[in-house]
Structures are given as structure tokens and as C-alpha cells.
Design a protein around this motif. Structure first.
Motif, PDB file in Angstrom:
ATOM      1  N   GLU A 273      42.570  39.374  42.075  1.00 48.79           N
ATOM      2  CA  GLU A 273      41.179  39.770  41.894  1.00 48.79           C
ATOM      3  C   GLU A 273      40.226  38.873  42.711  1.00 48.79           C
ATOM      4  O   GLU A 273      39.365  39.365  43.433  1.00 48.79           O
ATOM      5  CB  GLU A 273      40.844  39.639  40.395  1.00 48.79           C
ATOM      6  N   HIS A 274      40.419  37.563  42.579  1.00 48.85           N
ATOM      7  CA  HIS A 274      39.415  36.634  43.119  1.00 48.85           C
ATOM      8  C   HIS A 274      39.708  36.143  44.533  1.00 48.85           C
ATOM      9  O   HIS A 274      38.802  35.706  45.226  1.00 48.85           O
ATOM     10  CB  HIS A 274      39.258  35.428  42.189  1.00 48.85           C
ATOM     11  N   PHE A 275      40.954  36.162  44.950  1.00 47.43           N
ATOM     12  CA  PHE A 275      41.266  35.666  46.294  1.00 47.43           C
ATOM     13  C   PHE A 275      41.760  36.780  47.220  1.00 47.43           C
ATOM     14  O   PHE A 275      41.249  36.949  48.314  1.00 47.43           O
ATOM     15  CB  PHE A 275      42.332  34.552  46.228  1.00 47.43           C
TER      16      PHE A 275
ATOM     17  N   THR B  44      39.286  39.717  47.819  1.00 47.51           N
ATOM     18  CA  THR B  44      38.049  39.265  48.470  1.00 47.51           C
ATOM     19  C   THR B  44      38.324  38.657  49.851  1.00 47.51           C
ATOM     20  O   THR B  44      37.430  38.095  50.478  1.00 47.51           O
ATOM     21  CB  THR B  44      37.340  38.206  47.594  1.00 47.51           C
TER      22      THR B  44
ATOM     23  N   LEU C  25      36.391  28.407  40.147  1.00 50.55           N
ATOM     24  CA  LEU C  25      35.576  29.253  41.026  1.00 50.55           C
ATOM     25  C   LEU C  25      34.153  28.715  41.150  1.00 50.55           C
ATOM     26  O   LEU C  25      33.427  29.064  42.065  1.00 50.55           O
ATOM     27  CB  LEU C  25      35.520  30.688  40.484  1.00 50.55           C
TER      28      LEU C  25
ATOM     29  N   LYS D  43      40.134  36.042  50.587  1.00 49.04           N
ATOM     30  CA  LYS D  43      40.189  34.578  50.655  1.00 49.04           C
ATOM     31  C   LYS D  43      41.605  34.050  50.436  1.00 49.04           C
ATOM     32  O   LYS D  43      41.811  32.899  50.082  1.00 49.04           O
ATOM     33  CB  LYS D  43      39.283  33.971  49.567  1.00 49.04           C
TER      34      LYS D  43
ATOM     35  N   PHE E  54      44.643  37.099  38.315  1.00 48.77           N
ATOM     36  CA  PHE E  54      43.440  36.337  38.663  1.00 48.77           C
ATOM     37  C   PHE E  54      43.341  36.163  40.188  1.00 48.77           C
ATOM     38  O   PHE E  54      42.303  36.405  40.791  1.00 48.77           O
ATOM     39  CB  PHE E  54      43.489  34.971  37.966  1.00 48.77           C
ATOM     40  N   CYS E  55      44.425  35.733  40.796  1.00 48.59           N
ATOM     41  CA  CYS E  55      44.401  35.461  42.243  1.00 48.59           C
ATOM     42  C   CYS E  55      44.237  36.755  43.036  1.00 48.59           C
ATOM     43  O   CYS E  55      43.585  36.767  44.080  1.00 48.59           O
ATOM     44  CB  CYS E  55      45.661  34.709  42.673  1.00 48.59           C
TER      45      CYS E  55
END
Ligand code: G1P
Length: 279
Positions: free
Chosen positions: A270-272, A275, A136, A277, A267-268
Motif C-alpha cells: 500500500e505505502h511503498f 506509490t 511514515l 517508493k 502495508f508495504c
């Protein structure tokens, strides 16, 4: 310049049975994208546009994924669902895909050798798609490794520190520190018992290989598990000082098993995904 990236994808995915009985493990979704798509995106980010995939029986879904589905495209044209295909369309526009089949499963070294007609006589990257790697904070892992290759012009393997009790799951290296997070490899062993391991620095599924590796694989006898191991071929290359191990920046999830797969999914998500993405 490195342009090619090889994906050995003929394995059975036995750690994920029964899910992988009729479906390639590389097609397991992490949230909304199959594992292999994350790998191809990482390759494209690193400027590698010629994607070569070593497949096997029961793996046709991989080829269909990296192709246009006219019915589907027609169905969602003009709707807000088109956004779901933006990412995969970019890969189809910017990469070429070629395939060859491994007819017998004789190990990772053998799988890489099977890809030789697609690679030819040039340096190339190898991605094991069930190792999902993210960073990240900046460059993806392959981008980091391509930069190193430009500097050192030799084989680069990605490593991370693992629990010393888990060395028997990995190729393990020992070497001399030559820079920040960089080792010149002196020794490497495939899946050693903890008491036999030369360190706790484990190879993960990202490699940049110089093409002399093919001849070295040809000369490699079956090793651990009766399989032709890339680690054994790399050890021969390392004897000439031509293998560098790099402790990469980022996180790696072992998606070949349930625990790492769930961690990657969280993880994905939460972060992708959350968001926006993820496409
Ligand atoms: C392969 C390699 C091993 C490496 C690992 C990384 O093992 O043989 O050296 O550490 O990938 O994921 P596999 O996990 O396919 O058994």
C-alpha cells in the motif's frame, strides 16, 4: 559517531518452515524486497554504513544479495527494468558488508558476541531483520535511536507496549520514566510468563549497544531456553543505570511469523509499492 550495524542472521527461522528450509528467513520477500534489505536501508538512513552480518550454514544467499550480479546487470542494461536495482545499488555503493559465521546456535547474546571481531571497541547498532520497522511520519527507528545515543551515550533498546498475555514472546523491561517515551531500565526479564512480567513494555529488534556489552555477554550463563540471552547481559549493564528503553515512533511488524508477515506485506504494498517508493 556510530558507524556499524550488526545483523544476527544465523537463526533457523523455524516459525516459517518449510519456506525457510533451504532459504534464509532474512531473504523472505516483503512484496519485492527481502526482509534484510529493509533493515539495511533503515541502517543507512541512520548513517550506519558498515554492515556486519552474523550468518550460518545455508545463508549464502545473503552475501550474494549484497553483491553485484554481472550477468543480471548486463541483461537489463538500458531497459526499463534497471529501476528495480536502484535501491540495492545504492546500498552497495554506500555501505560495506562484512560477514562472520556462528557455528553453533546458542542464543541472541551468543550471536552478538560472535560479531565482536567485526565490531571492535565501539558502540554499534543491532537489527533483528525479522522485526520490520517503519515510520511514515518521519525518522526511521534507528535514526531516532542514534539521536538518543548522541544525547545519553549509553545503551538504548527499542520497546513497545504489547498485549499483557504476550510477554512470553519478548524481553520485557521495567524502569523509571525520565522523559517523553524514555525509561531508565531497572529490571529486564527474557520471555516472562504474563504473571511474572514486570510490565508490558517489550523489547523489539533494535538496539544500540556500548562495547562493554561483549564482556558482559561472556560472563552471562545460559538463561531462558538454555540460550545465552542478550537480555540477561543487558540487565547487568542496567544495574549501573546505563540502559535506556525508548518507546519508538512508528510501527513494527513481527515478520518471523505468518500474521505479522502478511500485515507487513499489505502495508508495504500500500505505502511503498503502489506509490512507486519500493525500489
Ligand atoms: C529476541 C530477544 C527478545 C526480544 C525479541 C524481539 O527474541 O531475545 O528479548 O524481545 O528478540 O523480536 P526472539 O524473537 O529472537 O526469540
Amino acid at each position: 559517531m556510530i558507524k556499524k550495524c550488526l545483523f544476527p542472521a544465523a537463526g533457523y527461522g523455524t516459525r516459517f518452515l518449510p519456506a525457510t528450509k533451504a532459504m534464509p528467513k532474512e531473504m523472505l520477500p516483503v512484496v519485492n524486497k527481502p526482509l534484510i534489505q529493509y533493515g539495511v536501508e533503515e541502517a543507512l538512513d541512520a548513517g550506519l554504513t558498515e554492515i556486519s552480518i552474523v550468518t550460518g550454514r545455508g545463508k549464502r544467499a545473503l552475501e550474494d544479495h549484497f553483491d553485484i550480479s554481472y550477468e543480471l546487470e548486463n541483461q537489463i542494461k538500458g531497459t526499463d527494468k534497471e529501476k528495480y536495482l536502484v535501491g540495492i545499488r545504492k546500498l552497495l555503493d554506500e555501505c560495506s558488508f562484512s560477514y562472520t559465521r556462528q557455528t553453533e546456535m546458542k542464543g541472541l547474546g551468543h550471536a552478538i558476541l560472535t560479531g565482536r571481531p567485526l565490531i571492535g571497541d565501539e558502540p554499534f547498532a543491532v537489527v533483528l531483520a525479522d522485526d520490520l520497522c517503519v515510520n511514515l511520519e518521519g525518522d526511521g527507528v534507528l535514526t531516532q535511536m542514534v539521536k538518543l545515543y548522541k544525547q545519553y551515550r549509553c545503551t538504548i533498546v527499542a520497546i513497545q507496549e504489547v498485549d499483557p498475555q504476550e510477554t512470553n514472546k519478548y524481553g520485557v523491561i521495567a524502569g523509571d520514566l525520565i522523559g517523553d517515551d524514555l525509561y531508565r531500565v531497572r529490571n529486564m526479564v527474557e520471555k516472562p510468563k504474563p504473571e511474572d512480567a514486570p510490565s508490558n513494555l517489550a523489547i523489539i529488534g533494535r538496539y544500540i549497544l556500548t562495547p562493554d556489552i561483549f564482556k558482559l555477554i561472556e560472563e552471562t550463563e545460559p538463561g531462558k531456553g538454555g540460550e545465552i540471552q542478550i537480555t540477561d547481559a543487558l540487565m547487568k549493564q542496567a544495574q549501573d543505570g546505563c540502559v535506556i528503553a525508548y518507546k519508538f515512533k512508528g510501527t513494527r511488524f513481527d515478520c518471523g511469523g505468518a500474521e505479522g508477515y502478511i500485515e507487513a506485506t499489505n502495508f508495504c504494498f500500500e505505502h511503498f509499492y503502489k506509490t512507486g517508493k519500493a525500489y
